[in-house]
Design a protein around this motif. Structure first.
Motif: not given
Length: 166
Positions: A18-20, A48, A52
């Motif tokens: 889950d990148t977020e 960020r 990301r």
């Protein structure tokens, strides 16, 4: 489970699923460097949005797109401190990549690759990662891919440096 191990497990899980959730572990202003570069190039993220972009491939779930399926197994997590006295954690890990089209620009030929590395996280006052330094041991992976990377044992009693290509 220690605080360091808990952090390391949470980071590895988020990084590959889950990148977020992974990005949420980091401060808004961050220094992320996973190639030990001394300048600001693609491998160094300072916010960020850049982070990301750098982390997203590790959470890829599509085995057919060439980005690969990545796993990070935490081998050890050690509580340390940063240069400014801030709390920090050193994470020793084993990475495995499957279904990768390439590794550092070298075609993989469908091989599953694995290596060890370490990541150091320094935390801000809110407990978010504000600095990350990661070192990959690329040598065994590049050797598996057929590149002639020499790993001489300089410490061997009879080692002759004259045998190295010059």
């Amino acid at each position: 489970m220690s605080k360091a191990t808990d952090h390391a497990q949470r980071w590895a899980q988020a990084l590959t699923t889950d990148t977020e959730a992974a990005v949420a572990l980091y401060a808004d202003e961050v220094l992320y460097d996973d190639r030990r570069a001394v300048d600001h190039v693609h491998d160094t993220a300072t916010d960020r949005a850049e982070l990301r972009e750098r982390l997203a491939p590790y959470a890829n779930g599509d085995a057919g797109n060439g980005v690969g399926i990545h796993r990070f197994e935490v081998l050890e997590a050690i509580e340390t401190t940063g240069g400014n006295g801030a709390p920090a954690v050193t994470i020793l890990w084993r990475w495995t990549g499957e279904h990768l089209a390439g590794f550092r620009g070298v075609p993989t030929g469908g091989r599953t690759l694995s290596t060890r590395g370490q990541t150091w996280h320094q935390f801000d006052a809110d407990g978010r990662i504000d600095r990350e330094l990661t070192n990959w041991n690329d040598t065994p992976v590049l050797q598996k891919l057929g590149l002639p990377v020499l790993t001489p044992h300089y410490w061997d009693k009879d080692f002759d440096p004259g045998l190295l290509p010059g």
